[in-house]
Design a protein around this motif. Structure first.
Motif, short mmCIF file in Angstrom:
data_model
loop_
_atom_site.label_atom_id
_atom_site.label_comp_id
_atom_site.label_asym_id
_atom_site.label_seq_id
_atom_site.Cartn_x
_atom_site.Cartn_y
_atom_site.Cartn_z
N ASP A 288 0.82 -1.20 0.00
CA ASP A 288 0.00 0.00 0.00
C ASP A 288 0.86 1.27 0.00
O ASP A 288 2.09 1.20 0.02
CB ASP A 288 -1.00 -0.02 1.16
CG ASP A 288 -0.36 0.13 2.54
OD1 ASP A 288 0.80 0.56 2.63
OD2 ASP A 288 -1.05 -0.19 3.54
N HIS A 289 0.21 2.41 -0.02
CA HIS A 289 0.94 3.68 -0.13
C HIS A 289 1.78 3.96 1.12
O HIS A 289 2.70 4.80 1.06
CB HIS A 289 -0.03 4.84 -0.35
CG HIS A 289 -0.85 4.73 -1.61
ND1 HIS A 289 -0.61 3.81 -2.60
CD2 HIS A 289 -1.92 5.46 -2.04
CE1 HIS A 289 -1.49 3.96 -3.57
NE2 HIS A 289 -2.30 4.96 -3.26
N SER A 290 1.48 3.29 2.24
CA SER A 290 2.26 3.46 3.47
C SER A 290 3.40 2.46 3.58
O SER A 290 4.08 2.41 4.61
CB SER A 290 1.34 3.34 4.69
OG SER A 290 0.46 4.43 4.78
N ASP B 173 -5.90 2.11 -0.36
CA ASP B 173 -5.11 3.26 -0.82
C ASP B 173 -4.99 4.34 0.25
O ASP B 173 -4.11 5.20 0.16
CB ASP B 173 -5.74 3.88 -2.08
CG ASP B 173 -5.64 2.98 -3.29
OD1 ASP B 173 -4.78 2.09 -3.29
OD2 ASP B 173 -6.43 3.16 -4.24
N GLN C 101 -4.39 3.91 -9.23
CA GLN C 101 -3.45 4.01 -8.12
C GLN C 101 -2.75 2.67 -7.85
O GLN C 101 -2.26 2.44 -6.74
CB GLN C 101 -4.17 4.49 -6.86
CG GLN C 101 -4.71 5.91 -6.99
CD GLN C 101 -5.11 6.50 -5.66
OE1 GLN C 101 -4.41 6.37 -4.66
NE2 GLN C 101 -6.25 7.16 -5.63
N GLU D 153 0.20 0.56 -7.58
CA GLU D 153 1.61 0.88 -7.40
C GLU D 153 2.51 0.11 -8.38
O GLU D 153 3.45 0.66 -8.95
CB GLU D 153 2.04 0.59 -5.96
CG GLU D 153 1.31 1.42 -4.92
CD GLU D 153 0.01 0.80 -4.43
OE1 GLU D 153 -0.56 1.30 -3.46
OE2 GLU D 153 -0.45 -0.20 -5.05
N VAL E 26 8.22 10.00 -1.32
CA VAL E 26 8.01 8.64 -1.85
C VAL E 26 8.99 7.66 -1.23
O VAL E 26 8.60 6.58 -0.77
CB VAL E 26 8.16 8.64 -3.38
CG1 VAL E 26 8.02 7.23 -3.94
CG2 VAL E 26 7.14 9.57 -4.03
N ASN F 67 7.20 2.15 -0.28
CA ASN F 67 6.70 1.16 -1.25
C ASN F 67 7.74 1.06 -2.37
O ASN F 67 8.00 2.05 -3.05
CB ASN F 67 5.36 1.63 -1.79
CG ASN F 67 4.74 0.67 -2.79
OD1 ASN F 67 5.41 0.20 -3.70
ND2 ASN F 67 3.47 0.41 -2.65
N LEU G 239 6.64 2.34 -5.89
CA LEU G 239 6.61 3.79 -6.01
C LEU G 239 8.02 4.36 -6.09
O LEU G 239 8.26 5.33 -6.82
CB LEU G 239 5.86 4.40 -4.82
CG LEU G 239 4.41 3.98 -4.62
CD1 LEU G 239 3.76 4.83 -3.52
CD2 LEU G 239 3.61 4.06 -5.90
N PHE H 144 -3.61 10.07 -8.07
CA PHE H 144 -2.62 9.28 -7.34
C PHE H 144 -1.75 10.20 -6.48
O PHE H 144 -1.50 9.94 -5.29
CB PHE H 144 -1.77 8.51 -8.34
CG PHE H 144 -1.09 7.28 -7.80
CD1 PHE H 144 -0.93 7.07 -6.44
CD2 PHE H 144 -0.60 6.31 -8.67
CE1 PHE H 144 -0.30 5.93 -5.95
CE2 PHE H 144 0.03 5.17 -8.20
CZ PHE H 144 0.19 4.99 -6.84
N THR I 279 -3.58 11.43 -3.41
CA THR I 279 -3.75 10.41 -2.38
C THR I 279 -2.46 10.18 -1.62
O THR I 279 -2.47 10.00 -0.39
CB THR I 279 -4.25 9.10 -3.00
OG1 THR I 279 -5.49 9.34 -3.68
CG2 THR I 279 -4.47 8.03 -1.93
N ILE I 280 -1.33 10.18 -2.32
CA ILE I 280 -0.05 10.06 -1.62
C ILE I 280 0.12 11.20 -0.62
O ILE I 280 0.49 10.98 0.54
CB ILE I 280 1.11 10.04 -2.64
CG1 ILE I 280 1.11 8.70 -3.40
CG2 ILE I 280 2.45 10.26 -1.94
CD1 ILE I 280 2.09 8.65 -4.53
#
Length: 435
Positions: free
Chosen positions: A34-36, A64, A120, A122, A290, A340, A343, A404, A407-408
């Motif tokens: 996920d984004h985290s 997300d 979104q 990744e 990122v 991630n 990313l 995207f 959301t990041i």
């Protein structure tokens, strides 16, 4: 995704079943990150793999908006209860897990219910940026250095599993069976391990893998981390990849190595490779959102700790954010493993390509610790500062797309708010066993 493609995927998965069954596979873990930076998973029994390959496995797009502690941000484009995505396992990367008997693993591409890639996704982002370089005639090879600490079980505090010296052979002797089992598991899983050694921090180790295409390099980073975790558990130990395990200690990095190729030739030292590096350097403040994406990242990203806290480059300079390994590749040292990896590779490639397109030139190299050179800019000193740099970076926002990128930023600010009143000790405690 049309009917013919679904049937092709179904047949391909069916053809794998007998071999996987002969290797005692019972379940297949289908993962995404996920984004985290947390590896999430849905699993299917082996007999359901063809259905998963053809039609995907359901997963909410709410992931997300997940933070590292599983709280959910109410973002501008993510975080609600409505919708469904499908996880499609990449059958080319399916791997029998040596550290988890009975299991196989495959990374997922996230599509909507019609089979259209999720904006979104990744892994899809990393693939898209790799394709951009290919359109310009470049191949890219990448690989990660993975650092982690091994701790004693039974406590949420960090108690090193070995007290032997940094880089000391005694550390490998004390955990000899653990180290051998880990590398054996990776080799059995076809991971090309280049190097393994004890690192600086208490209980810390590092492992490097051979360069691959960027998407597979990110896949391998995920596989290595989860294999380390599995082997650690089987040995009664705990593994942490957190950028700051102990507030006043040395953290874990996740350095990215990347090289530019054309017609089978490494372009290291060429004008194109220099422009690529110059692009990464120019966009590095925004890239921090990122590649150094957690509040804990900025407890690690401090001067004179070999973390790459300055926006500088140098040949074999391990204190500069960009270390040029002469004749081989570019190492980005400021990144860590709360990121991630998909990313990371995608955003780094977007920045490097922008440098090539704009024919950027590198400034003079720094051949000492940048802290001693007046005028060398620091990278962001907080996650909030990194997010602002990311939002202001038109190249990165365009590469991700507006939804995207937003959301990041929303997820990063959610973590900033989560730790708004936290001490460094509290940040380290909460994040210690999440990454």
């Amino acid at each position: 995704m049309d009917t013919a493609e679904r049937q092709r995927r179904y047949d391909r998965a069916t053809s794998l079943l007998d071999d996987l069954a002969d290797r005692d596979v019972i379940l297949v873990a289908i993962t995404w990150v996920d984004h985290s930076g947390i590896t999430r998973v849905k699993s299917v029994p082996l007999r359901k793999l063809p259905d998963a390959a053809a039609h995907g496995v359901g997963a909410s797009p709410v992931f997300d908006a997940f933070l590292l502690d599983d709280s959910i941000v109410a973002g501008r484009h993510a975080g609600g209860p409505v919708g469904d995505l499908r996880l499609f396992p990449d059958l080319d990367r399916i791997t029998v897990l040596a550290g988890q008997p009975g299991w196989a693993w495959a990374p997922a591409d996230r599509h909507d219910q019609r089979g259209v890639p999720h904006p979104q996704d990744e892994r899809g982002f990393a693939r898209a940026m790799t394709d951009r370089l290919a359109v310009h005639g470049y191949d890219v090879r990448a690989g990660f250095e993975v650092e982690w600490v091994v701790g004693q079980p039974g406590t949420d505090d960090f108690v090193p599993a070995t007290t032997a010296p940094a880089y000391g052979h005694a550390r490998q002797v004390e955990l000899s069976d653990y180290c051998a089992d880990l590398v054996a598991a990776l080799v059995e899983q076809d991971v090309d391990v280049l190097q393994f050694h004890p690192e600086y921090a208490p209980g810390q180790f590092e492992l490097s893998t051979a360069p691959e295409d960027p998407v597979h390099a990110a896949d391998t980073a995920v596989l290595v981390k989860e294999t380390v975790r599995a082997i650690s558990v089987r040995h009664g130990l705990r593994a942490s990849f957190s950028p700051k395990v102990v507030a006043d200690g040395v953290g874990n990095g996740g350095h990215l190595h990347v090289s530019l190729w054309r017609d089978g030739r490494n372009l290291a030292g060429s004008e194109d490779a220099d422009s690529f590096a110059a692009g990464v350097l120019r966009h590095l403040p925004g890239l921090c959102a990122v590649g150094s994406p957690s509040v804990a990242s900025y407890l690690r990203l401090v001067p004179s700790h070999w973390a790459g806290a300055f926006a500088a480059w140098g040949v074999e300079n391990r204190e500069a954010a960009l270390r040029v390994v002469e004749g081989r590749d570019l190492e980005v040292k400021s990144y860590d493993l709360s990121a991630n990896p998909y990313l990371v590779v995608g955003a780094t490639l977007a920045a490097g390509l922008a440098g090539i397109v704009d024919r950027l030139r590198l400034p003079d190299p720094v051949d000492v610790d940048p802290v001693h050179v007046p005028g060398v800019p620091r990278l962001p000193t907080s996650l909030e500062e990194a997010v602002r740099a990311f939002e202001a970076d038109e190249v990165l926002v365009e590469a991700f797309g507006a939804e995207f990128a937003a959301t990041i930023a929303d997820v990063r600010r959610g973590e900033v708010a989560r730790f708004a009143d936290a001490s460094p000790e509290e940040v380290a405690r909460v994040t210690r066993w999440r990454h």
